[in-house]
Design a protein around this motif. Structure first.
Motif, PDB file in Angstrom:
ATOM      1  N   ALA A 129       0.833  -1.207   0.000  1.00 13.20           N
ATOM      2  CA  ALA A 129       0.000   0.000   0.000  1.00 13.20           C
ATOM      3  C   ALA A 129       0.867   1.255   0.000  1.00 13.20           C
ATOM      4  N   LEU A 130       1.971   1.193   0.722  1.00 16.28           N
ATOM      5  CA  LEU A 130       2.891   2.336   0.757  1.00 16.28           C
ATOM      6  C   LEU A 130       3.568   2.513  -0.601  1.00 16.28           C
ATOM      7  N   ALA A 131       3.966   1.405  -1.233  1.00 12.56           N
ATOM      8  CA  ALA A 131       4.592   1.481  -2.556  1.00 12.56           C
ATOM      9  C   ALA A 131       3.641   2.095  -3.574  1.00 12.56           C
ATOM     10  N   ARG A 132       2.375   1.716  -3.525  1.00 12.41           N
ATOM     11  CA  ARG A 132       1.396   2.254  -4.471  1.00 12.41           C
ATOM     12  C   ARG A 132       1.218   3.761  -4.275  1.00 12.41           C
ATOM     13  N   ALA A 133       1.303   4.223  -3.022  1.00  7.87           N
ATOM     14  CA  ALA A 133       1.178   5.657  -2.763  1.00  7.87           C
ATOM     15  C   ALA A 133       2.416   6.421  -3.215  1.00  7.87           C
ATOM     16  N   LEU A 134       3.590   5.786  -3.130  1.00  2.58           N
ATOM     17  CA  LEU A 134       4.840   6.469  -3.443  1.00  2.58           C
ATOM     18  C   LEU A 134       5.169   6.499  -4.928  1.00  2.58           C
ATOM     19  N   VAL A 135       4.609   5.567  -5.706  1.00  4.41           N
ATOM     20  CA  VAL A 135       5.009   5.439  -7.106  1.00  4.41           C
ATOM     21  C   VAL A 135       4.661   6.685  -7.914  1.00  4.41           C
ATOM     22  N   VAL A 136       3.652   7.444  -7.488  1.00  3.88           N
ATOM     23  CA  VAL A 136       3.263   8.650  -8.216  1.00  3.88           C
ATOM     24  C   VAL A 136       4.108   9.865  -7.803  1.00  3.88           C
ATOM     25  N   GLU A 137       5.078   9.628  -6.906  1.00  4.92           N
ATOM     26  CA  GLU A 137       5.973  10.690  -6.419  1.00  4.92           C
ATOM     27  C   GLU A 137       5.167  11.885  -5.923  1.00  4.92           C
ATOM     28  N   PRO A 138       4.338  11.670  -4.885  1.00  8.87           N
ATOM     29  CA  PRO A 138       3.453  12.737  -4.392  1.00  8.87           C
ATOM     30  C   PRO A 138       4.228  13.832  -3.687  1.00  8.87           C
TER      31      PRO A 138
END
Length: 378
Positions: free
Chosen positions: A166-175
């Motif tokens: 879940a953390l990887a999915r949030a980070l992949v968009v480079e928020p």
């Protein structure tokens, strides 16, 4: 965040409870303001119903505040003032990352596809090429130590692996901002402890500006650069974890952040920053920068680790020595807690696990004036 307010209309609930009429507005968030510095982990800490998740969801665009300003990296995401129609950027256009308490992982997708999906659904002009998506996904999976599991179904992961996914999915968009809503609360105690340090390491190494919501005091102290303690929709105290732990500004914060002994009394004298407080069981000397006048009612907060237990007396040589009797003890593994009856009070002391004193034993407790905290009466 500037003057954010969010209310809920409780009129119907009031009618059901009292069979009355009229309106009853309930503040979920009551005119709060704070700044989050670039690269820091900022934590909203408080009990259930204090407004911390509503605040986070307002930043994400999942709640619509009544008023206030939310600005991220110079971009206004929400602005509502003076009864005018508010400006609000839709949640899917805020370019923020969010990790939910339940992880919200797509069960029909593999690990790779779960992480790739936020990139694949971007608008055509913003969507990376297929090769770029593969590169970004593998880089994030490697950071989360999930690269070898890329082809595995998401449902075949452990709880800790799902949290990292879940953390990887949030980070992949480079928020520009990462929002975390109690992401560790569904894990067992041992895994939760190890992932706290993993989150802290990742956040520091990647330099991601993050807002973290939790009701777990230990989690807040371990992870945060700054902590905002909330109660009834208000921020009660804001500061560094050590500052809030060692110098709570009210009884609520002192009792909510860890274990503490609370002794009521009144200020007898003051000399610079040295106070003498009269309690029901005798005077206490302590050092405090808080400005409180004589004869005012106060509370002295004493952390268990600040209480020393001895079998011998040094009365007259050291301040704050009281005689008492051990009434209970508990082995905690890394420490032993003793509960000592002193007059009207029971004082908890936490010390080395090699020292364990039988209940019924008379002892002397000593409390260093520099380790006691003077708390104004609410």
């Amino acid at each position: 965040m500037e003057n954010l307010a969010k209310t809920f209309d409780a009129e119907q609930r009031k009618r059901r409870a009292k069979k009355g009429t009229g309106t009853n507005r309930v503040f979920a968030v009551n005119d709060i303001s704070f700044d989050v510095r670039e690269g820091e982990m900022f934590t909203l800490l408080g009990p259930s119903g204090c407004g911390k998740t509503t605040t986070l969801r307002s930043i994400a665009g999942l709640e619509h505040p009544d008023s206030g300003v939310i600005e991220v990296d110079g971009r206004v995401l929400f602005e509502g003032r003076d009864g005018r129609k508010p400006h609000s950027v839709p949640a899917n256009e805020r370019k923020l990352g969010m990790v939910f308490q339940s992880y919200a992982i797509w069960p029909h997708m593999s690990v790779f596809n779960n992480v790739a999906f936020p990139l694949q659904v971007k608008k055509r002009g913003e969507r990376p090429s297929k090769a770029k998506i593969v590169e970004q996904v593998h880089r994030v999976l490697a950071t989360m130590e999930l690269e070898e599991l890329a082809s595995r179904p998401a449902t075949k992961l452990s709880g800790g692996q799902q949290q990292r996914l879940a953390l990887a999915r949030a980070l992949v968009v480079e928020p520009s901002l990462l929002l975390l809503d109690e992401p560790l609360s569904n894990l067992d105690a041992k895994l939760r402890e190890s992932l706290r340090f993993e989150l802290k390491r990742l956040q520091r190494e990647l330099g991601i500006t993050s807002i973290y919501v939790t009701h777990d005091q230990t989690e807040a102290l371990v992870l945060s650069n700054t902590v905002a303690v909330m109660k009834n929709g208000n921020i009660i105290q804001l500061g560094r974890p050590r500052e809030i732990y060692e110098n709570p500004n009210c009884r609520f914060v002192a009792e909510f952040i860890g274990t503490t002994n609370m002794l009521s009394g009144s200020v007898d004298s003051k000399n610079g920053e040295r106070y003498t407080v009269l309690t029901a069981d005798g005077p206490l000397a302590l050092d405090s920068a808080v400005d409180i006048g004589t004869n005012q009612d106060v509370v002295v907060s004493i952390r268990p680790e600040a209480v020393e237990v001895h079998l011998d007396s040094r009365a007259g040589e050291v301040p704050n020595e009281w005689k008492g009797t051990v009434v209970n003890r508990a082995f905690l593994g890394e420490a032993v807690d003793h509960v000592i009856r002193v007059g009207e009070h029971e004082i908890r002391a936490r010390g080395n696990p090699s020292i364990s004193i039988q209940p019924g034993t008379d002892v002397f407790v000593r409390m260093d004036p520099a380790k006691l905290t003077l708390v104004p009466v609410d």
